[in-house]
Design a protein around this motif. Sequence first.
Motif, PDB file in Angstrom:
ATOM      1  N   THR A  47       0.828  -1.209   0.000  1.00  0.00           N
ATOM      2  CA  THR A  47       0.000   0.000   0.000  1.00  0.00           C
ATOM      3  C   THR A  47       0.858   1.253   0.000  1.00  0.00           C
ATOM      4  N   ALA A  48       1.975   1.215   0.724  1.00  0.00           N
ATOM      5  CA  ALA A  48       2.825   2.397   0.849  1.00  0.00           C
ATOM      6  C   ALA A  48       3.580   2.713  -0.436  1.00  0.00           C
ATOM      7  N   ILE A  49       3.959   1.693  -1.196  1.00  0.00           N
ATOM      8  CA  ILE A  49       4.813   1.913  -2.357  1.00  0.00           C
ATOM      9  C   ILE A  49       4.036   2.351  -3.593  1.00  0.00           C
ATOM     10  N   ALA A  50       2.722   2.179  -3.590  1.00  0.00           N
ATOM     11  CA  ALA A  50       1.937   2.493  -4.789  1.00  0.00           C
ATOM     12  C   ALA A  50       1.994   3.980  -5.168  1.00  0.00           C
ATOM     13  N   PRO A  51       1.755   4.939  -4.257  1.00  0.00           N
ATOM     14  CA  PRO A  51       1.821   6.350  -4.663  1.00  0.00           C
ATOM     15  C   PRO A  51       3.190   6.795  -5.168  1.00  0.00           C
ATOM     16  N   PRO A  52       4.317   6.429  -4.517  1.00  0.00           N
ATOM     17  CA  PRO A  52       5.607   6.802  -5.109  1.00  0.00           C
ATOM     18  C   PRO A  52       5.831   6.224  -6.500  1.00  0.00           C
ATOM     19  N   LEU A  53       5.371   4.989  -6.742  1.00  0.00           N
ATOM     20  CA  LEU A  53       5.498   4.430  -8.083  1.00  0.00           C
ATOM     21  C   LEU A  53       4.617   5.181  -9.083  1.00  0.00           C
TER      22      LEU A  53
END
Length: 476
Positions: A151-157
């Motif tokens: 969940t945390a890595i989705a916005p930076p990607l």
Amino acid sequence: MGYRNVSARAAYLCVRCSVLVGVISIIVLCVALWTSRRDRSEPHAPTTSVGHLEAHLALAAVCVLAAGPALALAPWIGGIEPAAFGDDVTHARVAQDLAMGGLLRGWSDSYLGGFPIAVHYPPLGTLAAAALIALGAPAMGSVHLLGALGTAIAPPLCFVALRPHVRALHALTGALFVAWLAPPNAFVGGLDAFFGLGLLSQALAVPLCVLAASGVAHAPHLRAGCLAALLAVLTHPQLCAAMLVLGAVAVAASGSEAAALRYARTAGAAVILGVAVYGPGVATLQIPFGWPPGFGWRHLGFEPGSLFEWAIGGVLLDRGRLPVCTALLTAALVTLTLLGRDARARAVVAGLLSCAAISVSGRWLSTTGPGGALLLEILQPLRSLACMPFAAGAAVALALELGAARIAAVLEPRWRSAFLWSLPSACLLLLLAVALPDRALYVAVTRDELAARTHAPCGPQTPGGYDRETAHAWMR
């Protein structure tokens, strides 16, 4: 959760605010864009090769503001103990069975008579959790940690995927738009997808699908995109199928031959791997590719009337708060439609609208005979909604890029730079003012709920209703 319950008066005000803000945004953008048509000069190209400090600061802001809430709810990272909730429990049970017995032999006899996991528990996420368990981590903690990190890595990607096409501030706005949605249903995305329902496979597959789409849109990302598509098939085949269908529509609308070739390579690799991995189980063991029998409305998704409620009431993206995300998306769609000569604008609008159309097509498909029933199982309306936040974020970022450049082209040179900074800054401040308190309250309430849950080990029958013998009998 208690903070989600709003009064009828508050809901009525939200609807009125949604319409008011949306209409004002549309009028302002239409007038500005129509005025800009008098200047036939080409708008300034986005400064994607300069401003490294701006890009680094924007990425840091995405990591803190967008990924921060998910990391604050991650076990150990956020200073809380692992908790059991939703499908998180059954994923942990399956992973524990594999770690304790299946991995020693290469499969687990409890699942499909040798086929280890089934389509409902795709391999990659479950095997990753099983590997952590085999290394000594607790079952619930392994699944909880993986879901939080996904969940945390989705916005930076999302920021990384948008950055080659738009300025850093515009990519930041799109990434925060993705992170701060407050949808009414966890299948749409957001923090609730994992922390509400425990959808581990979706939480891990969403960033992979974003990276795969980036490979189709941007040639230098092609290799990473193909690899991400292959991993997405092993993580969540239904979500990957939805991403491929929406991607086909977007590529067709763009009219780009290069993008079509990149899509063919990415989609072809994903389909071949999917057939190889899941085909034997689906064909010989009668495993449903979609939802298991008895899941009711999840097979069909939402009714067509939901589109009006989403657009006018701001329900899909804002859920009871001031519908800023709905107004921004409405203005973005109008902007991109007016700038439809741009291939990127056509692709984003087509992908977003097809996502909305597919999500409400289930009841119609169910009435079209065996062909419709088969299509309904492969192209599940509810799964396509997980792509909605990222299509919406891309629409907002691209509308800022193209619309701002078109308007700035008719301004005095001394005002152009200030305008190109002020427009995304105003959108960011609006998102911060509305969504940041909502996210902070969500994290506080969810942390309390996770701390209050019983930290029971995964036994033969877990609180989520998973029973090993029952599941074995159904699968057999």
